[in-house]
Scaffold this motif. Structure first.
Motif, mmCIF file in Angstrom:
data_model
loop_
_atom_site.group_PDB
_atom_site.id
_atom_site.type_symbol
_atom_site.label_atom_id
_atom_site.label_comp_id
_atom_site.label_asym_id
_atom_site.label_seq_id
_atom_site.Cartn_x
_atom_site.Cartn_y
_atom_site.Cartn_z
ATOM 1 N N VAL A 277 0.856 -1.187 0.000
ATOM 2 C CA VAL A 277 0.000 0.000 0.000
ATOM 3 C C VAL A 277 0.892 1.236 0.000
ATOM 4 N N MET A 278 0.620 2.153 -0.925
ATOM 5 C CA MET A 278 1.355 3.417 -0.958
ATOM 6 C C MET A 278 0.508 4.492 -0.312
ATOM 7 N N HIS A 279 0.916 4.960 0.863
ATOM 8 C CA HIS A 279 0.176 5.977 1.602
ATOM 9 C C HIS A 279 0.663 7.366 1.215
ATOM 10 N N PRO A 280 -0.108 8.396 1.552
ATOM 11 C CA PRO A 280 0.362 9.768 1.337
ATOM 12 C C PRO A 280 1.642 10.039 2.124
ATOM 13 N N SER A 281 2.268 11.156 1.821
ATOM 14 C CA SER A 281 3.526 11.542 2.457
ATOM 15 C C SER A 281 4.621 10.518 2.183
ATOM 16 N N ARG A 282 4.530 9.852 1.017
ATOM 17 C CA ARG A 282 5.541 8.902 0.549
ATOM 18 C C ARG A 282 5.884 7.872 1.613
ATOM 19 N N THR A 283 4.875 7.180 2.088
ATOM 20 C CA THR A 283 5.039 6.116 3.066
ATOM 21 C C THR A 283 4.546 4.809 2.458
ATOM 22 N N LEU A 284 5.436 3.825 2.391
ATOM 23 C CA LEU A 284 5.134 2.526 1.783
ATOM 24 C C LEU A 284 4.805 1.523 2.875
ATOM 25 N N GLU A 285 3.674 0.847 2.744
ATOM 26 C CA GLU A 285 3.296 -0.197 3.694
ATOM 27 C C GLU A 285 3.485 -1.564 3.040
ATOM 28 N N LEU A 286 4.288 -2.411 3.700
ATOM 29 C CA LEU A 286 4.501 -3.777 3.236
ATOM 30 C C LEU A 286 3.874 -4.739 4.236
ATOM 31 N N GLN A 287 2.946 -5.564 3.752
ATOM 32 C CA GLN A 287 2.361 -6.624 4.571
ATOM 33 C C GLN A 287 2.978 -7.943 4.127
#
Length: 543
Positions: A277-287
């Motif tokens: 998931v690519m969140h705002p403020s250039r934050t990448l979420e890896l599950q």
């Protein structure tokens, strides 16, 4: 204290009769060189231990049941590592300066032609070159430093140490992490050079057998008659101490090798990326999922992506809860490695990516942190700054699951959550979790269990106008929460005083993941507001 003891002990040890003739050449510079060398051995024994993460996790779990205070000290492993490094740098500087003087004294004694005691001592061993005292054996003095094992290894390990320390500064680590990462592995060369540094036994003292035939107190004034018929003083013989450094560092080096083998084994365990998931403020979420993976709240892992770099491992706090069937990390895109990982995961492509196109990921961990203790306190303060909110995401998720499962064993009765953030975009990836928690707590009539305060520390004029227009709305225009976003920075004195008044006779756990300036401020508040009936216990994450 141990450093001071070792320094004084070895300083005095080289003032004994065995080293009398060596002091004739070198004076007190001999002790000034050998004392810091002993301290260097001690500190080099310690320097590897704080970075043995698996060992620390094991020790933390072992002593946790006995002493939380002792366990919290293990959370300061990086601080301890830095302090030991400073001691190594200091004693190295003293050792080098003293040996520069020694080199000058040795050279002067060899070049002296006045038949003085220093010159006579320098001529001993010229024939067999076995029991010499002065390592400079000829007038060619300038190349001695680069033709001896001690000289070459000394230059190499000093250069390695300078590179490691200078690239460890915060500016380099933040902006050029790869430079820090690769140069820090010069420690391998540093330790190899350190072990062989004293191999040639250049610094020598009188042998114990020679002391029986040449007592310096009686014979030093009659050096012209040494070895002559009728003289009671034989020519003194000299020998160096056997190398001792390896005895100090072999244990930590063995533990570190075991640590690397454990990491190597873990790096080959299969990890599957289940969601990106690519969140705002250039934050990448890896599950992700890995067989047998177990975690506690607030723990962290090291992530390697071979397609980006086969050598680099980067630490990231887990934002998932132990109750979830996967584990995840939120990664802010701030450097070359994170940018490359973002592209490898398809973050720069608008179309949905297939599972088999995801890059291979290796995981080392999880490793323990101070946040593991959060549910051991009846009242808890969680303070996160910017991306430092990540360990508390895991805690708040776990709280949510415990409430859903009606877990009555939860010791914690009240959580105060503070989040300080400079940008509105950074709120977005975390707001969904807070909204779910807010709704869940309201439905279960537990709105008093979690008090959260979100602070926007910087804003633009255009944003401020928008906030004023929507200020009367039921939900906050930034987070969508019923609790409105606050502007500026919290008044910590008021916050601590309020909590101390509401919860007398209570130990309050204060957990921070944020910059050092904020840590100093909160630690000061904990000390000033801790009284007989309420005590604030400060815990800091490695930010």
């Amino acid at each position: 204290g141990i450093n001071a003891y070792l320094f004084v002990h070895f300083y005095m040890a080289f003032l004994t009769p065995r080293w009398f003739y060596t002091r004739v050449l070198l004076g007190h510079a001999l002790s000034w060189a050998r004392a810091p060398a002993a301290c260097l051995n001690f500190n080099c024994m310690l320097i590897l231990l704080p970075v043995c993460r698996n060992l620390l996790s094991f020790l933390r779990g072992t002593i946790q049941c006995c002493s939380r205070t002792a366990a919290r000290q293990l959370d300061r492993n990086i601080t301890f590592h830095k302090l030991v490094a400073y001691m190594i740098a200091f004693h190295t500087a003293v050792h080098i300066v003293a040996h520069l003087f020694n080199f000058e004294f040795f050279m002067n004694a060899q070049l002296d032609q006045n038949q003085t005691l220093p010159f006579i001592l320098s001529q001993i061993g010229n024939n067999d070159n076995a029991s010499f005292l002065n390592p400079i054996r000829s007038n060619e003095t300038t190349i001695v430093m680069f033709t001896t094992v001690a000289g070459v290894t000394g230059v190499v390990i000093t250069l390695a140490l300078i590179l490691m320390i200078t690239t460890s500064t915060e500016v380099i680590r933040r902006s050029y992490f790869e430079v820090f990462w690769f140069t820090h592995h010069l420690f391998v060369i540093f330790f190899i050079g350190l072990v062989f540094h004293g191999f040639q036994r250049i610094v020598r003292g009188q042998t114990f057998q020679s002391l029986e035939t040449n007592n310096p107190e009686n014979c030093s004034d009659h050096f012209q008659d040494w070895g002559k018929n009728g003289s009671d003083c034989a020519v003194p013989e000299f020998a160096g101490n056997p190398p001792m450094t390896w005895k100090w560092v072999v244990g930590p080096m063995f533990l570190y090798v075991c640590e690397r083998l454990v990491r190597l084994y873990r790096s080959h365990q299969k990890v599957v990326i289940t969601k990106v998931v690519m969140h705002p403020s250039r934050t990448l979420e890896l599950q992700m999922k890995r067989k047998g993976f177990k975690m506690e709240v607030g723990q962290y892992v090291f992530i390697q992506c071979p397609s980006v770099s086969r050598l680099e491992w980067h630490p990231f706090t887990l934002t998932s809860a132990p109750e979830e069937d996967h584990f995840c990390a939120h990664i802010r895109i701030v450097g070359d490695w994170t940018e490359a990982l973002y592209k490898a995961c398809g973050g720069d492509r608008p179309e949905q990516q297939q599972a088999w196109t995801m890059p291979k990921i290796a995981i080392d961990g999880p490793f323990g942190t101070a946040s593991e203790d959060v549910f051991r306190y009846e009242v808890v303060m969680l303070v996160g700054a910017g991306i430092g909110v990540t360990p508390f995401a895991s805690i708040l998720k776990s709280v949510w699951y415990k409430q859903i499962q009606n877990n009555q064993d939860t010791y914690t009765k009240k959580i105060y959550f503070y989040w300080l953030c400079p940008e509105t975009e950074a709120f977005e990836w975390f707001a969904d979790l807070l909204q779910s928690l807010e709704k869940q707590m309201t439905e279960r009539d537990m709105s008093d269990f979690l008090s959260y305060n979100i602070y926007l520390t910087r804003w633009k004029d255009q944003e401020a106008a928008h906030f004023r227009v929507h200020h009367e709305a039921e939900n906050d225009p930034i987070t969508g929460l019923k609790q409105k976003t606050l502007y500026g920075k919290p008044n910590w004195d008021n916050e601590f005083s309020s909590i101390a008044t509401k919860h007398p006779k209570t130990k309050v756990g204060v957990f921070l993941c944020g910059p050092p300036q904020l840590a100093k401020s909160l630690e000061k508040q904990c000390l000033s507001h801790s009284e007989a009936d309420v005590k604030f216990i400060f815990n800091k994450e490695n930010f």
